[in-house]
Design a protein around this motif. Structure first.
Motif, PDB file in Angstrom:
ATOM      1  N   LEU A  66       4.289 -20.870  57.354  1.00 25.09           N
ATOM      2  CA  LEU A  66       5.474 -21.017  56.512  1.00 25.09           C
ATOM      3  C   LEU A  66       5.149 -21.050  55.025  1.00 25.09           C
ATOM      4  O   LEU A  66       5.874 -20.475  54.203  1.00 25.09           O
ATOM      5  N   ALA A  67       4.060 -21.705  54.660  1.00 22.37           N
ATOM      6  CA  ALA A  67       3.690 -21.765  53.240  1.00 22.37           C
ATOM      7  C   ALA A  67       3.438 -20.378  52.678  1.00 22.37           C
ATOM      8  O   ALA A  67       3.765 -20.089  51.515  1.00 22.37           O
ATOM      9  N   ASP A  68       2.875 -19.488  53.492  1.00 25.01           N
ATOM     10  CA  ASP A  68       2.635 -18.113  53.043  1.00 25.01           C
ATOM     11  C   ASP A  68       3.950 -17.402  52.750  1.00 25.01           C
ATOM     12  O   ASP A  68       4.030 -16.570  51.834  1.00 25.01           O
ATOM     13  N   ALA A  69       4.992 -17.726  53.513  1.00 30.79           N
ATOM     14  CA  ALA A  69       6.288 -17.090  53.296  1.00 30.79           C
ATOM     15  C   ALA A  69       6.863 -17.464  51.936  1.00 30.79           C
ATOM     16  O   ALA A  69       7.594 -16.672  51.319  1.00 30.79           O
ATOM     17  N   PRO A  87      19.984 -31.978  68.851  1.00 33.30           N
ATOM     18  CA  PRO A  87      19.916 -33.098  67.903  1.00 33.30           C
ATOM     19  C   PRO A  87      18.531 -33.270  67.305  1.00 33.30           C
ATOM     20  O   PRO A  87      17.528 -33.282  68.015  1.00 33.30           O
ATOM     21  N   GLY A  88      18.489 -33.380  65.970  1.00 36.21           N
ATOM     22  CA  GLY A  88      17.239 -33.610  65.271  1.00 36.21           C
ATOM     23  C   GLY A  88      16.423 -32.365  64.981  1.00 36.21           C
ATOM     24  O   GLY A  88      15.515 -32.404  64.143  1.00 36.21           O
ATOM     25  N   LYS A  89      16.705 -31.267  65.663  1.00 33.35           N
ATOM     26  CA  LYS A  89      15.916 -30.050  65.480  1.00 33.35           C
ATOM     27  C   LYS A  89      16.054 -29.512  64.065  1.00 33.35           C
ATOM     28  O   LYS A  89      15.078 -29.080  63.446  1.00 33.35           O
ATOM     29  N   ARG A  90      17.287 -29.526  63.541  1.00 30.27           N
ATOM     30  CA  ARG A  90      17.535 -29.013  62.198  1.00 30.27           C
ATOM     31  C   ARG A  90      16.738 -29.796  61.155  1.00 30.27           C
ATOM     32  O   ARG A  90      16.099 -29.197  60.282  1.00 30.27           O
ATOM     33  N   LEU A  91      16.761 -31.109  61.243  1.00 29.84           N
ATOM     34  CA  LEU A  91      16.034 -31.923  60.274  1.00 29.84           C
ATOM     35  C   LEU A  91      14.535 -31.648  60.343  1.00 29.84           C
ATOM     36  O   LEU A  91      13.860 -31.556  59.315  1.00 29.84           O
ATOM     37  N   GLU A  92      14.009 -31.503  61.545  1.00 28.04           N
ATOM     38  CA  GLU A  92      12.592 -31.178  61.702  1.00 28.04           C
ATOM     39  C   GLU A  92      12.268 -29.858  61.013  1.00 28.04           C
ATOM     40  O   GLU A  92      11.258 -29.742  60.299  1.00 28.04           O
ATOM     41  N   GLN A  93      13.118 -28.847  61.221  1.00 25.91           N
ATOM     42  CA  GLN A  93      12.892 -27.548  60.583  1.00 25.91           C
ATOM     43  C   GLN A  93      12.959 -27.658  59.068  1.00 25.91           C
ATOM     44  O   GLN A  93      12.138 -27.068  58.350  1.00 25.91           O
ATOM     45  N   HIS A  94      13.937 -28.399  58.573  1.00 28.75           N
ATOM     46  CA  HIS A  94      14.085 -28.537  57.125  1.00 28.75           C
ATOM     47  C   HIS A  94      12.896 -29.258  56.502  1.00 28.75           C
ATOM     48  O   HIS A  94      12.421 -28.884  55.419  1.00 28.75           O
ATOM     49  N   LYS A  95      12.403 -30.294  57.179  1.00 27.07           N
ATOM     50  CA  LYS A  95      11.225 -30.999  56.674  1.00 27.07           C
ATOM     51  C   LYS A  95      10.007 -30.080  56.660  1.00 27.07           C
ATOM     52  O   LYS A  95       9.187 -30.137  55.730  1.00 27.07           O
ATOM     53  N   ASN A  96       9.904 -29.233  57.673  1.00 28.07           N
ATOM     54  CA  ASN A  96       8.819 -28.252  57.691  1.00 28.07           C
ATOM     55  C   ASN A  96       8.915 -27.327  56.482  1.00 28.07           C
ATOM     56  O   ASN A  96       7.906 -27.021  55.829  1.00 28.07           O
ATOM     57  N   ALA A  97      10.141 -26.874  56.190  1.00 29.49           N
ATOM     58  CA  ALA A  97      10.344 -25.951  55.069  1.00 29.49           C
ATOM     59  C   ALA A  97      10.045 -26.631  53.740  1.00 29.49           C
ATOM     60  O   ALA A  97       9.428 -26.027  52.846  1.00 29.49           O
TER      61      ALA A  97
END
Length: 298
Positions: A66-69, A87-97
């Motif tokens: 993701l950092a390369d993107a 539930p919670g999947k969106r927040l996990e993805q956003h924190k990753n981003a």
């Protein structure tokens, strides 16, 4: 107006992201070579790439790439992911981003949130609040766009409403200051292209807040069919949505919209859209008239 390039938009395969790219190019005249379009499936952005926009693969579930993107990006529009029913999947993805954006050296993030996420009845409000908090804790500056509900969300229920002539609502006299998706895309494009690095939160609403009864009367006018608003309980609303074809998990989420509306969660009318764009938001009546062919009853 100063700019920091390149600027990037996530989720460009979606309707909001695609519209943001269009406004950046056509309305704000941002050179295509300064724009990066991010998506999980780059095959869906052939037309965007043909306009000179750089298309990159970005998967919020793959933290190793993701950092390369985000490499070289100065300003990032982080469009909330669509993970309803998880539930919670969106927040996990956003924190990753957010973590990847920090690692890549992104300077400023614009995030599409929701009105009043603190204590909201909306089942996924915690994902938005958690993302706002993660941005505030990061080393990047940020802009929070608390987007009200799209006018287009009506399409989720109108077929059922028009077929029955009844609008089952648990919203009571609560009001919704909803707004056109295109207007939210325009506001996001302005925020992204502005170069502003001040931490700010905008609540983006339409010009007026409507009760369900008000919306039913306007929908009746454009459709040519009488619509009666039928007050029901929260449990009945969820059952009605299930009967209309939504999976139970989604029915629970959309039923929480009525609860939130009843509690005043989406009633606030602001001038923040005009602050960002210099324009007034599209009136609900105008939007309905422009889409009346989709609501007409034979």
């Amino acid at each position: 107006m100063s700019h920091q390039y390149p600027i990037a938009v996530t989720g460009v395969a979606g309707q909001l992201g695609r519209q943001v790219i269009k406004y950046l190019l056509d309305n704000l005249q941002v050179p295509a070579q300064h724009i990066v379009a991010l998506t999980r499936d780059t095959t869906k952005l052939v037309e965007v790439a043909a306009q000179g926009v750089e298309v990159r693969h970005a998967d919020f579930d793959n933290t190793t790439t993701l950092a390369d993107a985000f490499k070289g990006v100065q300003r990032l529009l982080l469009i909330s992911t669509d993970t309803l029913g998880l539930p919670g999947k969106r927040l996990e993805q956003h924190k990753n981003a957010i973590a990847a954006a920090e690692q890549a050296g992104v300077k400023h993030v614009i995030y599409t949130s929701m009105p009043k996420p603190e204590g909201s009845a909306i089942t996924f409000a915690g994902d938005h609040l958690g993302t706002e908090q993660a941005l505030a804790a990061s080393n990047m500056s940020w802009t929070i766009l608390r987007n009200n509900w799209y006018f287009e969300n009506l399409f989720m229920e109108t077929e059922h409403i028009l077929a029955s002539g009844q609008w089952f609502s648990a919203a009571g006299d609560g009001r919704s200051a909803h707004i056109a998706r295109a207007d939210l895309a325009l506001a996001a494009a302005h925020a992204l292209a502005s170069g502003d690095t001040t931490n700010k939160t905008y609540t983006l609403s339409g010009a007026k807040a409507y009760r369900t009864q008000d919306m039913a009367e306007l929908l009746s006018k454009v459709s040519g069919k009488p619509i009666a608003v039928v007050p029901i309980t929260d449990e009945q609303k969820q059952a009605d949505l299930t009967q209309a074809g939504l999976p139970p998990a989604l029915a629970e989420i959309f039923a929480s919209f009525d609860i939130n509306t009843r509690q005043g969660g989406v009633a606030e009318v602001t001038d923040h859209f005009k602050q960002l764009t210099g324009k007034e938001p599209t009136p609900f009546e105008q939007w309905l008239d422009a889409h009346k062919n989709l609501f007409a009853v034979a």
